[in-house]
Design an enzyme around this catalytic site. Structure first.
Site, mmCIF file in Angstrom:
data_model
loop_
_atom_site.group_PDB
_atom_site.id
_atom_site.type_symbol
_atom_site.label_atom_id
_atom_site.label_comp_id
_atom_site.label_asym_id
_atom_site.label_seq_id
_atom_site.Cartn_x
_atom_site.Cartn_y
_atom_site.Cartn_z
ATOM 1 C CD GLN A 13 9.166 5.553 -14.833
ATOM 2 O OE1 GLN A 13 8.375 5.977 -13.993
ATOM 3 N NE2 GLN A 13 9.474 4.262 -14.920
ATOM 4 C CG LEU A 14 17.257 7.461 -12.993
ATOM 5 C CD1 LEU A 14 16.899 8.245 -11.742
ATOM 6 C CD2 LEU A 14 18.019 6.188 -12.661
ATOM 7 C CB THR A 66 12.469 -1.633 -18.045
ATOM 8 O OG1 THR A 66 11.808 -0.745 -18.954
ATOM 9 C CG2 THR A 66 13.828 -1.075 -17.668
ATOM 10 C CB THR A 105 15.889 -4.466 -11.165
ATOM 11 O OG1 THR A 105 14.552 -4.791 -10.794
ATOM 12 C CG2 THR A 105 16.521 -5.720 -11.767
ATOM 13 C CE1 TYR A 129 14.552 -5.203 -16.314
ATOM 14 C CE2 TYR A 129 13.553 -5.922 -14.251
ATOM 15 C CZ TYR A 129 14.213 -4.958 -14.991
ATOM 16 O OH TYR A 129 14.535 -3.762 -14.415
ATOM 17 C CE LYS A 133 18.867 -3.838 -14.836
ATOM 18 N NZ LYS A 133 19.445 -2.647 -15.506
#
Length: 672
Positions: A13-14, A66, A105, A129, A133
C-alpha cells in the site's frame, strides 16, 4: 545524499503511493522501487550487491510481514522479514553511510493507554507481529547507524490491496448486516498521506541534514475512532446500504490480541517538520473517491425483452460496469433465449441486493410502480426506458429518490437536445417527435405480420402503429420540460420538412404563449426528434453562417435514437452525480387517456390496454379530464358500462384491481 533512493516493499500500500508521488520530487532524485521478487531483503549478499550497483544513498523500508494473525502460526517467517531483513538493511546502511527510513507500527504498544502515546512511552507488544516489529526497531537503534528515522503508523489503508477499507467495501456488497468491533480505538492512516509525509521528511533532511542519530516519530491522520466508527463512515461516504452493528472484542476472537487503544501522539513530527496532518475522515473521503472510480458499478435490469437484452450485451463491453441480475416475470425454466440466462431472477429483493443502479425497461406502468417504489426505498437510483411509467405514476416518485428517463428513447433524446439548446442560448419553442406511419385502428393480422418482421412483440408494434406510444412520449416531454399541448390528442401534423412543419407548430406555440410538444407525421423524414428554437437577434448573422437558416426559427435535430445503446450514457450521468435527465415533474399537467377503438360491451375484459385492439392512447389535460383512467392503469379491467368507439374510458366505467399504481394516481389527484 538523498539522490538514489531505494524503496523496498514497493508493491504494498505505502510503496504504491510512493510510486505515484515520485514524480512530484525534483528530477535529480532517482527512485528504485523493489519488491520481494526483485530484491529479497532477507538475502544479505543480494542486498549489498544491489546497493553497490545502484549507488543507493537512501533507503525507505516498506517491506514487512504484516499478516498479524498469521504471524502467530508463522513466527519464523515474521522474524525473517521484520527482524533479520531489517538487520540486513541496517548493516548495508552502516557500511555505506546510507540514510535509512524504516516503517514500524502501533502494535509495539500493549493498548492499555488512555491518552495518545508518545515516542517515549514504554513498549509492550502482545503478539508475534508486534514483537518482531519492535525487535526490528531495536536492531536499528543498537546498530550504530548515524542517520535514520523510524516512523510508526497505525491502521494503514489505501485504495489498493487488502485492508480494512477494501474489506468493508467488499462485505458491504455481499451482506446487508455486519458486526464490527467498537471497543478498539485508534486512528486510520491513509497511505497516500503517509507517503507524502515521508517525502516531506526526506526533503527536509536533504536541505538541513540535521539528523545525526536515529530518530523515532509517530504518524497517523488526525482524530480517533473505533473500528465500528470507521466502518460506518466507509459505508456512509460510499453510499453503501449495509447495517453495521457494534460488538465487543470478545465477540470477535482473533489469534493475535489487538490493542484496545493505539492513538499515536504526533506532536513531535509536526513540530519538527512543520506539517499539517489531514483529519482521518477527510482522508477517507479522498481515498473512497478513488475506490469508487476503480470499482465496477453493478447494474441491474428489470425486463427481459428487446431493450433489456440489447443493454445486457452492451454492458459486457464496458469494463467499468458489471451486470448484476435481470428481473423477469417469465418462467426461468423456459428461458433459453437470453445471452445472460444465469443472471435471470424472479426476485426483486435479489436484484436490489446485488445492484448499485437499476435500469427499468419493462414498459409496464403498473409493474414499474411496484418495483420502483421498493428500489427507491432501498435508496438505489433508477434509470428508466419506460415513458408509460412516468406519465402514469412517475410524478409521485419525483421527490422520493433519483429516478430518470434515459437518453435513447425519443423523450430522453429531446431532453438532451433541450439541455444543449439552453446551454447555447436558444429558446425552445417546439419539442417534436417524428412518426413515419399512423393507423389508429390497425388489424391484428397486420400487426402480427409487422411484429414478426421487426422482431417486436405484438403489443409493442401495435402501440407504435396506433399512436399510443408517441402520445405517451410527447406527454412526458410536455410535463418534464414545461411545455404545453396545441390540442387534445396532439396535432399530428403531416409534413415532410422539419423546418416548414416545425415552423407551423412554432407559430401555434407563439399564439398560445408557451412552448409545445407534438410530432410530425412523415414517411420521408428520418426516425428521430427535433427542436424548433429561437435565438437573440444579434446572433442571426452567426447562425446564418453556421447554416441554420435565416430564422427566426431554427431546427436542432437528432435523426436517430438508439434506445438501449444510449441508456449507457444516462447510467454514466447518474453514477457521476449528473442527476435527473427527464421525469414527469412533480405537478404534471397532462396525461394519456384510453379511447375505445371499437364498441366495447359490458362485461368485456381489457387485459392490458397499451398495445391492445380495444383502446388506444390520446393526450389530454388532466384538469379537464379528472375522471379519465390513464391508459397505463387500464389492465385486467372489466367494463361496467357500454363504451362507444372513440369514447374515453373513465374510472366509473370499469372495475380494476386495487394496485399500488391506482392508489398512487388517486393520491396524486387528491393532492392537486
Amino acid at each position: 545524499m538523498y539522490n538514489h533512493i531505494l524503496v523496498t516493499g514497493a508493491n504494498g500500500q505505502l510503496g504504491r503511493e510512493l510510486q505515484k508521488l515520485a514524480h512530484t520530487v525534483e528530477e535529480s532524485k532517482v527512485f528504485y522501487f523493489t519488491d520481494s521478487a526483485t530484491l529479497d531483503i532477507t538475502n544479505r549478499e543480494l542486498l549489498h550487491a544491489y546497493v553497490a550497483k545502484n549507488k543507493i544513498d537512501t533507503i525507505i523500508n516498506c517491506a514487512a510481514y504484516t499478516a498479524v494473525d498469521k504471524a502467530e502460526t508463522e513466527p519464523i517467517k515474521s522474524q525473517e522479514v521484520n527482524v533479520e531483513g531489517v538487520k540486513n538493511l541496517v548493516d548495508v546502511a552502516v557500511e555505506n553511510d546510507i540514510f535509512l527510513l524504516h516503517l514500524s507500527t502501533d502494535y509495539v504498544f500493549d493498548g492499555n493507554a488512555h491518552v495518545p502515546m508518545c515516542e517515549t512511552d514504554p513498549t509492550n507488544p502482545q503478539g508475534v507481529y508486534g514483537r518482531t516489529k519492535l525487535a526490528g526497531e531495536e536492531a536499528i537503534f543498537s546498530s550504530g547507524l548515524s542517520r535514520g528515522i523510524i516512523l510508526r503508523a497505525s491502521w494503514v489503508y489505501s485504495d489498493y490491496g487488502t485492508n480494512f477499507v477494501n474489506t468493508m467495501l467488499r462485505l458491504g456488497e455481499e451482506k446487508s448486516d455486519i458486526n464490527v468491533v467498537s471497543d478498539q480505538i485508534g486512528t486510520p492512516t491513509y497511505a497516500k498521506d503517509l507517503a507524502q509525509t515521508i517525502l516531506t521528511m526526506l526533503a527536509y533532511e536533504a536541505k538541513t541534514d540535521d539528523t545525526t542519530q536515529v530518530e523515532l516519530y509517530h504518524y497517523s491522520n488526525e482524530g480517533s475512532c473505533s473500528w465500528y466508527d470507521f466502518a460506518k463512515s466507509i459505508f456512509e461516504i460510499s453510499n453503501v446500504q449495509c447495517n453495521v452493528h457494534p460488538i465487543a472484542s470478545e465477540a470477535y476472537p482473533t489469534l493475535a490480541k489487538r490493542p484496545h487503544y493505539s492513538v499515536l501522539n504526533k506532536e513531535k513530527i509536526k513540530a519538527k517538520y512543520g506539517m499539517t496532518i489531514p483529519y482521518w475522515r477527510d482522508a477517507l473521503v479522498e481515498c473512497l473517491s478513488l475506490c469508487a472510480k476503480k470499482r465496477k458499478h453493478k447494474i441491474g435490469i428489470i425486463g427481459s425483452g428487446f431493450i433489456a437484452s440489447g443493454l445486457a450485451k452492451l454492458l459486457a463491453q464496458h469494463p467499468e460496469y458489471e451486470l448484476s441480475a435481470i428481473l423477469t416475470r417469465s418462467d426461468l425454466s423456459k428461458r433459453d433465449d437470453f445471452a445472460q440466462n444465469k443472471l435471470l431472477t424472479n426476485h426483486l429483493d435479489d436484484l436490489i441486493a446485488k445492484s448499485d443502479l437499476i435500469v427499468e425497461c419493462s414498459g409496464d406502468a403498473i409493474y414499474a410502480t411496484e418495483t420502483i417504489d421498493k428500489i427507491l426505498k432501498a435508496k438505489l437510483p433508477v434509470v428508466t426506458m419506460n415513458s408509460e411509467f412516468h406519465v402514469t405514476t412517475g410524478s409521485y416518485f419525483v421527490n422520493k429518490g433519483l429516478v430518470t428517463e434515459a437518453e435513447g428513447d425519443q423523450p430522453g433524446v429531446q431532453a438532451i437536445l433541450h439541455e444543449e439548446a439552453v446551454e447555447m442560448g436558444f429558446k425552445p419553442i417546439v419539442y417534436a417527435n417524428i412518426k413515419g406511419f399512423l393507423n389508429e385502428n390497425p388489424s391484428k393480422e397486420d400487426m402480427t405480420y409487422w411484429g414478426n418482421k421487426s422482431n417486436l412483440s405484438l403489443e409493442m408494434v401495435t402501440s407504435f402503429t396506433d399512436g399510443t406510444k408517441v402520445e405517451i412520449e410527447q406527454v412526458l416531454v410536455a410535463n418534464g420540460l414545461g411545455a404545453g399541448l396545441i390540442q387534445e390528442g396532439l396535432l399530428k401534423l403531416s409534413n415532410d420538412d422539419m423546418l416548414e412543419g416545425g415552423s407551423i407548430l412554432a407559430d401555434k406555440a407563439k399564439a398560445l404563449g408557451y412552448p409545445v410538444s407534438d410530432y410530425l407525421l412523415s414517411s420521408k423524414l428520418p426516425a428521430g426528434v427535433f427542436l424548433v428554437v429561437e435565438h437573440e437577434q444579434e446572433q442571426q448573422d452567426s447562425l446564418r453562417y453556421y447554416k441554420l437558416g435565416e430564422g427566426p426559427y431554427y431546427v436542432l435535430e437528432r435523426t436517430y435514437h438508439l434506445c438501449h445503446l444510449e441508456i449507457i450514457k444516462t447510467i454514466k450521468r447518474v453514477l457521476n452525480g449528473g442527476g435527473v435527465l427527464l421525469n414527469n415533474s412533480e405537478k404534471p399537467q397532462f396525461s394519456v387517456a384510453a379511447v375505445a377503438k371499437r364498441d366495447l360491451a359490458v362485461g368485456e375484459t381489457i387485459t392490458k390496454a397499451i398495445g391492445s385492439f380495444d383502446v388506444r392512447g390520446t393526450a389530454v389535460e388532466i384538469e379537464s379530464n379528472l375522471s379519465h383512467i390513464p391508459i397505463g392503469l387500464l389492465a385486467n379491467a372489466t367494463l361496467k358500462r357500454k363504451i362507444k368507439e372513440g369514447e374515453k374510458i373513465l374510472f366509473d366505467d370499469v372495475e380494476i384491481p386495487d394496485t399500488l399504481a391506482v392508489k398512487v394516481w388517486k393520491e396524486m389527484l387528491a393532492n392537486r
